[in-house]
Design a protein around this motif. Sequence first.
Motif, mmCIF file in Angstrom:
data_model
loop_
_atom_site.group_PDB
_atom_site.id
_atom_site.type_symbol
_atom_site.label_atom_id
_atom_site.label_comp_id
_atom_site.label_asym_id
_atom_site.label_seq_id
_atom_site.Cartn_x
_atom_site.Cartn_y
_atom_site.Cartn_z
ATOM 1 N N ALA A 204 54.871 59.372 11.039
ATOM 2 C CA ALA A 204 55.415 59.892 9.789
ATOM 3 C C ALA A 204 56.410 58.919 9.159
ATOM 4 C CB ALA A 204 56.092 61.236 10.026
ATOM 5 N N SER A 205 56.943 57.985 9.929
ATOM 6 C CA SER A 205 57.913 57.041 9.386
ATOM 7 C C SER A 205 57.251 55.827 8.731
ATOM 8 C CB SER A 205 58.881 56.574 10.480
ATOM 9 O OG SER A 205 58.195 55.840 11.471
ATOM 10 N N ILE A 206 55.927 55.706 8.852
ATOM 11 C CA ILE A 206 55.216 54.585 8.231
ATOM 12 C C ILE A 206 55.135 54.811 6.725
ATOM 13 C CG2 ILE A 206 53.005 53.373 8.048
ATOM 14 C CD1 ILE A 206 52.562 53.944 11.010
ATOM 15 N N VAL A 207 55.603 53.830 5.969
ATOM 16 C CA VAL A 207 55.587 53.904 4.507
ATOM 17 C C VAL A 207 54.305 53.291 3.962
ATOM 18 C CG1 VAL A 207 56.773 53.152 2.412
ATOM 19 C CG2 VAL A 207 58.095 53.809 4.426
ATOM 20 N N HIS A 208 53.881 52.171 4.551
ATOM 21 C CA HIS A 208 52.693 51.460 4.070
ATOM 22 C C HIS A 208 52.187 50.559 5.183
ATOM 23 C CE1 HIS A 208 50.076 50.066 0.869
ATOM 24 N NE2 HIS A 208 50.346 48.813 1.168
ATOM 25 N N GLU A 209 50.890 50.291 5.182
ATOM 26 C CA GLU A 209 50.297 49.360 6.140
ATOM 27 C C GLU A 209 49.511 48.312 5.370
ATOM 28 O OE1 GLU A 209 47.495 49.296 10.128
ATOM 29 O OE2 GLU A 209 48.216 51.195 9.345
ATOM 30 N N ILE A 210 49.690 47.056 5.741
ATOM 31 C CA ILE A 210 48.997 45.964 5.074
ATOM 32 C C ILE A 210 48.076 45.303 6.097
ATOM 33 C CG2 ILE A 210 49.238 43.740 3.920
ATOM 34 C CD1 ILE A 210 51.972 44.734 2.930
ATOM 35 N N ASP A 211 46.784 45.322 5.809
ATOM 36 C CA ASP A 211 45.781 44.714 6.682
ATOM 37 C C ASP A 211 45.146 43.550 5.917
ATOM 38 O OD1 ASP A 211 43.709 44.016 8.364
ATOM 39 O OD2 ASP A 211 43.087 46.075 8.740
ATOM 40 N N PRO A 212 45.305 42.326 6.398
ATOM 41 C CA PRO A 212 44.795 41.175 5.640
ATOM 42 C C PRO A 212 43.276 41.089 5.613
ATOM 43 C CG PRO A 212 45.572 40.466 7.780
ATOM 44 C CD PRO A 212 45.953 41.907 7.631
ATOM 45 N N PHE A 213 42.577 41.881 6.426
ATOM 46 C CA PHE A 213 41.129 41.829 6.477
ATOM 47 C C PHE A 213 40.458 42.833 5.540
ATOM 48 C CE2 PHE A 213 42.612 40.288 10.628
ATOM 49 C CZ PHE A 213 42.076 39.007 10.579
ATOM 50 N N ILE A 214 41.258 43.735 4.960
ATOM 51 C CA ILE A 214 40.707 44.711 4.007
ATOM 52 C C ILE A 214 41.057 44.238 2.595
ATOM 53 C CG2 ILE A 214 40.810 47.091 3.192
ATOM 54 C CD1 ILE A 214 41.469 47.920 6.035
ATOM 55 N N PHE B 169 53.566 41.368 3.308
ATOM 56 C CA PHE B 169 52.372 40.685 2.820
ATOM 57 C C PHE B 169 52.352 39.237 3.289
ATOM 58 C CE2 PHE B 169 49.862 38.350 -0.318
ATOM 59 C CZ PHE B 169 48.686 39.083 -0.279
ATOM 60 N N SER B 170 53.505 38.584 3.248
ATOM 61 C CA SER B 170 53.601 37.202 3.721
ATOM 62 C C SER B 170 53.278 37.106 5.208
ATOM 63 C CB SER B 170 55.003 36.661 3.445
ATOM 64 O OG SER B 170 55.152 35.368 3.972
ATOM 65 N N LEU B 171 53.842 38.010 6.007
ATOM 66 C CA LEU B 171 53.549 38.013 7.445
ATOM 67 C C LEU B 171 52.074 38.286 7.714
ATOM 68 C CD1 LEU B 171 56.467 39.945 9.199
ATOM 69 C CD2 LEU B 171 55.803 37.574 9.543
ATOM 70 N N ALA B 172 51.506 39.254 7.019
ATOM 71 C CA ALA B 172 50.108 39.619 7.243
ATOM 72 C C ALA B 172 49.175 38.452 6.953
ATOM 73 C CB ALA B 172 49.731 40.824 6.387
ATOM 74 N N THR B 173 49.425 37.735 5.868
ATOM 75 C CA THR B 173 48.537 36.628 5.513
ATOM 76 C C THR B 173 48.792 35.397 6.362
ATOM 77 O OG1 THR B 173 50.023 35.987 3.711
ATOM 78 C CG2 THR B 173 48.165 37.410 3.150
ATOM 79 N N THR B 174 50.002 35.226 6.846
ATOM 80 C CA THR B 174 50.313 34.081 7.709
ATOM 81 C C THR B 174 49.800 34.301 9.125
ATOM 82 O OG1 THR B 174 52.300 33.572 6.426
ATOM 83 C CG2 THR B 174 52.163 32.636 8.625
ATOM 84 N N LEU B 175 50.087 35.468 9.684
ATOM 85 C CA LEU B 175 49.710 35.760 11.064
ATOM 86 C C LEU B 175 48.300 36.342 11.190
ATOM 87 C CD1 LEU B 175 53.027 37.432 12.271
ATOM 88 C CD2 LEU B 175 52.318 35.058 12.592
ATOM 89 N N MET B 176 47.730 36.819 10.071
ATOM 90 C CA MET B 176 46.426 37.469 10.032
ATOM 91 C C MET B 176 46.372 38.659 10.994
ATOM 92 S SD MET B 176 44.958 36.057 7.555
ATOM 93 C CE MET B 176 43.324 36.743 7.635
ATOM 94 N N VAL B 177 47.387 39.509 10.911
ATOM 95 C CA VAL B 177 47.451 40.759 11.668
ATOM 96 C C VAL B 177 47.893 41.864 10.718
ATOM 97 C CG1 VAL B 177 47.982 39.651 13.883
ATOM 98 C CG2 VAL B 177 49.843 40.393 12.402
ATOM 99 N N ALA B 178 47.579 43.102 11.084
ATOM 100 C CA ALA B 178 48.022 44.255 10.294
ATOM 101 C C ALA B 178 49.526 44.426 10.480
ATOM 102 C CB ALA B 178 47.287 45.509 10.720
ATOM 103 N N ILE B 179 50.223 44.689 9.381
ATOM 104 C CA ILE B 179 51.677 44.853 9.374
ATOM 105 C C ILE B 179 52.005 46.234 8.824
ATOM 106 C CG2 ILE B 179 53.848 43.975 8.406
ATOM 107 C CD1 ILE B 179 52.624 41.955 10.281
#
Length: 55
Positions: A44-54, A11-21
């Motif tokens: 299948a290995s992705i647990v969660h995706e955080i997009d700062p624009f959604i 979440f910190s990276l997503a909001t700082t860099l403004m990219v999906a993590i």
Amino acid sequence: MSFNDAHAFAFSLATTLMVAIVIFQAGDGSLSVCPASEFDGDDASIVHEIDPFIP
């Protein structure tokens, strides 16, 4: 890294860099994070995706 630590870091990276993590689980069971554009592993290995624009 625990899920709570990975989520906070992502979440910190997503909001700082403004990219999906993505939070993904590596082959040894550990969790890690990276920008979605750089992730080239199995979907299948992705647990969660955080997009700062959604909201």
